[in-house]
Design a protein around this motif. Structure first.
Motif, short mmCIF file in Angstrom:
data_model
loop_
_atom_site.label_atom_id
_atom_site.label_comp_id
_atom_site.label_asym_id
_atom_site.label_seq_id
_atom_site.Cartn_x
_atom_site.Cartn_y
_atom_site.Cartn_z
N GLU A 134 0.83 -1.21 0.00
CA GLU A 134 0.00 0.00 0.00
C GLU A 134 0.86 1.26 0.00
O GLU A 134 0.52 2.25 -0.64
N GLY A 135 1.97 1.23 0.74
CA GLY A 135 2.88 2.36 0.74
C GLY A 135 3.46 2.62 -0.64
O GLY A 135 3.54 3.77 -1.08
N LEU A 136 3.84 1.56 -1.33
CA LEU A 136 4.34 1.70 -2.70
C LEU A 136 3.26 2.29 -3.59
O LEU A 136 3.52 3.24 -4.35
N LYS A 137 2.05 1.77 -3.49
CA LYS A 137 0.94 2.29 -4.31
C LYS A 137 0.70 3.77 -4.02
O LYS A 137 0.45 4.56 -4.94
N THR A 138 0.78 4.15 -2.75
CA THR A 138 0.55 5.54 -2.36
C THR A 138 1.54 6.47 -3.07
O THR A 138 1.13 7.48 -3.66
N VAL A 139 2.83 6.15 -3.01
CA VAL A 139 3.81 7.06 -3.63
C VAL A 139 3.72 7.03 -5.14
O VAL A 139 3.96 8.05 -5.80
N LEU A 140 3.35 5.89 -5.71
CA LEU A 140 3.15 5.85 -7.16
C LEU A 140 2.01 6.78 -7.56
O LEU A 140 2.13 7.54 -8.54
N MET A 142 1.09 9.36 -5.93
CA MET A 142 1.55 10.73 -5.66
C MET A 142 2.45 11.26 -6.78
O MET A 142 2.79 12.44 -6.79
N GLY A 143 2.89 10.38 -7.69
CA GLY A 143 3.73 10.81 -8.80
C GLY A 143 5.21 10.68 -8.56
O GLY A 143 6.01 11.41 -9.16
N VAL A 144 5.64 9.74 -7.70
CA VAL A 144 7.05 9.62 -7.38
C VAL A 144 7.90 9.32 -8.61
O VAL A 144 9.02 9.84 -8.73
N THR A 149 12.07 11.17 -11.80
CA THR A 149 12.66 11.25 -13.15
C THR A 149 13.06 12.68 -13.47
O THR A 149 14.15 12.93 -14.00
N ALA A 150 12.20 13.64 -13.15
CA ALA A 150 12.52 15.05 -13.38
C ALA A 150 13.69 15.50 -12.52
O ALA A 150 14.57 16.23 -12.98
N ALA A 151 13.72 15.05 -11.26
CA ALA A 151 14.81 15.42 -10.36
C ALA A 151 16.15 14.86 -10.87
O ALA A 151 17.14 15.58 -10.99
#
Length: 162
Positions: A134-140, A142-144, A149-151
Motif C-alpha cells: 500500500e505504501g508503494l501504491k501511495t507514492v506511485l 503521488m507521482g514519485v 525522473t525530473a529530479a
C-alpha cells in the motif's frame, strides 16, 4: 534524459530506477555527498530542495524541504544506514513535518543508491523498498516516478558545470 528504466513490483514492494550519467562514479557521488549540489537536484524543477542538515554517514541524518510553486513546503528526512563512498549508500526515507519528525501517516522506505563505472560514465541504480504494498501504491499515485525522473534529469546539467 538520464533515467533509462523504471520498474515497480508490488509483491516485493520495490521501486527501481536506473540512470546513466556521462561522468565517473566519484563525480556522481559528489552530487549526493555535497548538500549544496544535492539541493540542486533533489526534487523536481518545480519543487526545488533546501537541505537543512546533511550528515551522510552511518547513523547520520539528512533533512530537507521542497518548496512548491505557491510557496508550500514539503519536508523529508533520511536516516543513513550505510555508506560505501563512492560506490553506494543506504538510508531510510521518510516524509516529515516542519520539525523533521516522521510523518506516520505517509509511507517510509529503505533505499539503496549504487554508482557503478560503465564505460566512460556511471550507471546509477536507485532502489526503494516500501514497508507495505500500500505504501508503494501511495507514492506511485503521488507521482514519485515522474517527480524522481525530473529530479534525476537535473543531474546532467550539474555534472556539466565542472
Amino acid at each position: 534524459m538520464p533515467v533509462t528504466e523504471t520498474s515497480h513490483n508490488e509483491d516485493t514492494k520495490t521501486l527501481t530506477m536506473v540512470a546513466q550519467f556521462a561522468a565517473p562514479p566519484e563525480r556522481v557521488w559528489e552530487v549526493y555527498a555535497d548538500p549544496r549540489q544535492l539541493e540542486k537536484v533533489w526534487g523536481p524543477p518545480t519543487h526545488p530542495a533546501t537541505v537543512v542538515d546533511h550528515d551522510l554517514v552511518p547513523g547520520g541524518r539528512v533533512t530537507y524541504y521542497m518548496t512548491g510553486p505557491e510557496g508550500e513546503k514539503y519536508y523529508g528526512l533520511w536516516e543513513v544506514t550505510a555508506v560505501d563512498a563512492p560506490v553506494s549508500f543506504s538510508f531510510r526515507d521518510y516524509f516529515a513535518d516542519e520539525n523533521f519528525d516522521i510523518a506516520q501517516s505517509l509511507p517510509g522506505s529503505a533505499n539503496t543508491y549504487t554508482f557503478t563505472a560503465d564505460g566512460d560514465g556511471t550507471k546509477a541504480v536507485y532502489t526503494s523498498v516500501f514497508d507495505t504494498a500500500e505504501g508503494l501504491k501511495t507514492v506511485l499515485e503521488m507521482g514519485v516516478v515522474e517527480g524522481a525522473t525530473a529530479a534525476i534529469g537535473q543531474i546532467d546539467d550539474l555534472l556539466a558545470e565542472r
